[in-house]
Design an enzyme around this catalytic site. Structure first.
Site, PDB file in Angstrom:
ATOM      1  N   ARG A 121       1.048  -1.060   0.413  1.00  0.00           N
ATOM      2  CA  ARG A 121       0.344  -0.174   0.001  1.00  0.00           C
ATOM      3  C   ARG A 121       1.098   0.661   0.622  1.00  0.00           C
ATOM      4  O   ARG A 121       0.909   1.928   1.042  1.00  0.00           O
ATOM      5  CB  ARG A 121      -0.996  -0.154   1.069  1.00  0.00           C
ATOM      6  CG  ARG A 121      -2.017  -1.387   0.914  1.00  0.00           C
ATOM      7  CD  ARG A 121      -2.784  -1.150   1.895  1.00  0.00           C
ATOM      8  NE  ARG A 121      -2.643  -1.251   3.364  1.00  0.00           N
ATOM      9  CZ  ARG A 121      -2.962  -1.025   4.891  1.00  0.00           C
ATOM     10  NH1 ARG A 121      -4.410  -0.951   4.481  1.00  0.00           N
ATOM     11  NH2 ARG A 121      -2.285  -1.115   5.864  1.00  0.00           N
ATOM     12  N   ASP A 304     -12.681  -4.777   3.055  1.00  0.00           N
ATOM     13  CA  ASP A 304     -12.717  -5.047   3.907  1.00  0.00           C
ATOM     14  C   ASP A 304     -14.218  -5.527   4.730  1.00  0.00           C
ATOM     15  O   ASP A 304     -14.181  -6.586   5.933  1.00  0.00           O
ATOM     16  CB  ASP A 304     -13.007  -3.503   4.689  1.00  0.00           C
ATOM     17  CG  ASP A 304     -11.722  -3.024   4.702  1.00  0.00           C
ATOM     18  OD1 ASP A 304     -10.227  -2.635   4.351  1.00  0.00           O
ATOM     19  OD2 ASP A 304     -11.917  -0.997   5.516  1.00  0.00           O
ATOM     20  N   ARG A 396      -7.968  -2.505  17.108  1.00  0.00           N
ATOM     21  CA  ARG A 396      -7.919  -0.862  16.410  1.00  0.00           C
ATOM     22  C   ARG A 396      -8.958  -0.423  15.351  1.00  0.00           C
ATOM     23  O   ARG A 396      -9.032   0.569  15.131  1.00  0.00           O
ATOM     24  CB  ARG A 396      -6.777  -1.131  14.884  1.00  0.00           C
ATOM     25  CG  ARG A 396      -5.410  -1.469  15.299  1.00  0.00           C
ATOM     26  CD  ARG A 396      -4.022  -1.883  14.420  1.00  0.00           C
ATOM     27  NE  ARG A 396      -4.682  -0.561  13.438  1.00  0.00           N
ATOM     28  CZ  ARG A 396      -4.781  -1.402  11.964  1.00  0.00           C
ATOM     29  NH1 ARG A 396      -5.226  -2.439  11.615  1.00  0.00           N
ATOM     30  NH2 ARG A 396      -5.222  -0.068  11.745  1.00  0.00           N
TER      31      ARG A 396
END
Length: 418
Positions: A121, A304, A396
């Site tokens: 990324r 996701d 997270r």
């Protein structure tokens, strides 16, 4: 090390509210730097990545007050423009702060960001956008320094509709001289939320939600209060967890249109959905049906949600084919699910999931944020006890996921320091 211990086999039923969006909150928190004043934010999730972002803002000199989901940021006395390396490496979204620092100070210094290991990324699209706006970039000993005398509005052509690069370009261009157009912009709902927030603060932005965004530079911004949109990935995760257990869920504080590709696939799996303005009622079938999934930039099926949906499909009738088009290393979680009895065949970006009769609880590791959520879902439906290690990944991005699932009838214990 913190872990979850899950007693599987419980049917989940009940009503729950989705929390505020992680991926909308982070760039909006970064954007508060641009306002030389006080910003009040509501519906901010209680997750690790938000805590890291608040630490970064405090390090710059921001004064921050938090009460439940309300955060007040006083950015009047910011005096620093360097992001600490340890915080930069904890969270990839820390790179969002760079655009805001450049917009306010015309300079920023930072190292390369970290985050989950789900594939390459690079931030080259971010750096290219900065250069387009007249910013000089120098790299030395792992650090990047950006600086300019003046930010000049221009046309930015993104090679890929990157969410982060789109947001960073927006933040950098708000206080620029002249107009900026971002072509091939990302179209995610979080981009629209950032535009709405910035416009309320006094920016002049149009086009978010389309592939072309125009920003007219303004001289300054003002103090505001703003409510963050609900988290569509958390909402999708909760829906899949309930569907996997054969239960029912009344999910509130959601924006159903943000979940359209996920809801379409849930219906294809056999779930019955009653969709209202800010509410989704899901009723799972006795047996889920296999479906095929191809991840794409919004409005396609979200990357996701890939691991979570894949985990749910382990108990579906038939064979499902998943194609991951965004990140090349997002199937690491499948090795852990195989240990529970899942049947996966991975070839490049394609995963073939063959439905099985049951999963068995074992000791597994969360491999990344969404892969960790996939482990939780598998633990909910597995026979026996599942222990998930390394849940720091999960913390997270999920606001009290264990408490939400326990409220629906799950049996999850969070064990600290073991």
């Amino acid at each position: 090390m913190t872990r979850y211990v899950i007693q599987g086999g419980k049917k989940l039923e009940g009503e729950i509210n989705a929390s505020g969006s992680k991926n909308a909150s982070l760039p909006i928190l970064a954007a508060t730097i641009l306002n030389n004043g006080i910003t009040k934010l509501y519906n901010v999730p209680d997750i690790h990545d938000i805590k890291v972002m608040l630490q970064i803002l405090k390090g710059f000199g921001c004064k921050i007050k938090r009460n439940s989901d309300k955060v007040i940021i006083d950015a009047r006395n910011i005096s620093k423009y360097e992001i600490p390396e340890n915080l930069m490496r904890e969270m990839r979204s820390s790179v969002m702060v760079v655009g805001a620092l450049l917009g306010r100070f015309k300079k920023a210094k930072f190292s390369y960001p970290g985050g989950c290991d789900i594939g390459a990324r690079p931030i080259d699209l971010h750096l290219k956008a900065f250069q387009n706006l007249g910013i000089n970039i120098e790299e030395d000993s792992g650090y990047i320094e950006c600086s300019c005398d003046k930010i000049i509005g221009t046309k930015i052509q993104l090679d890929f509709p990157s969410v982060g690069a789109t947001e960073n370009a927006m933040l950098t261009a708000i206080l620029a001289d002249g107009d900026t157009t971002i072509v091939n912009a990302a179209m995610e709902p979080e981009i629209i939320d950032l535009q709405n927030f910035l416009n309320k603060m006094g920016a002049k932005i149009i086009g978010a939600g389309t592939n072309e965004i125009t920003i007219k530079g303004v001289p300054s911004l003002k103090d505001i209060g703003y409510k963050i949109i609900p988290d569509r990935i958390e909402a999708g995760t909760l829906l899949c967890c309930v569907a996997a257990t054969g239960g029912t869920l009344n999910l509130k504080n959601v924006i159903p249109e943000h979940l359209a590709p996920v809801l379409d696939k849930l219906e294809e799996c056999g779930c019955k959905l009653d969709i209202k303005q800010n509410e989704i009622l899901l009723q799972a079938p006795k047996k889920l049906k296999a479906v095929d999934i191809k991840t794409m930039p919004y409005p396609g099926f979200p990357t996701d949600m890939q691991a979570i949906f894949s985990s749910m499909l382990q108990l579906a009738k038939g064979t499902s084919v998943i194609i991951e088009n965004i990140f090349e290393n997002r199937y690491k979680y499948t090795n852990e699910l195989k240990r529970m009895g899942g049947k996966y065949k991975i070839e490049g970006r394609t995963a073939v999931v063959t439905g099985v009769r049951k999963l068995t609880g074992v000791n597994v590791n969360a491999t990344d944020l969404r892969g960790g959520a996939a482990m939780v879902l598998a633990g909910l439906v597995a026979k026996g006890t599942t222990t998930i290690n390394n849940i720091e990944y999960i913390l997270r991005g999920y606001d009290n996921l264990d408490k939400k699932l326990n409220k629906l009838g799950a049996k999850i214990a969070k064990e600290e320091g073991v």
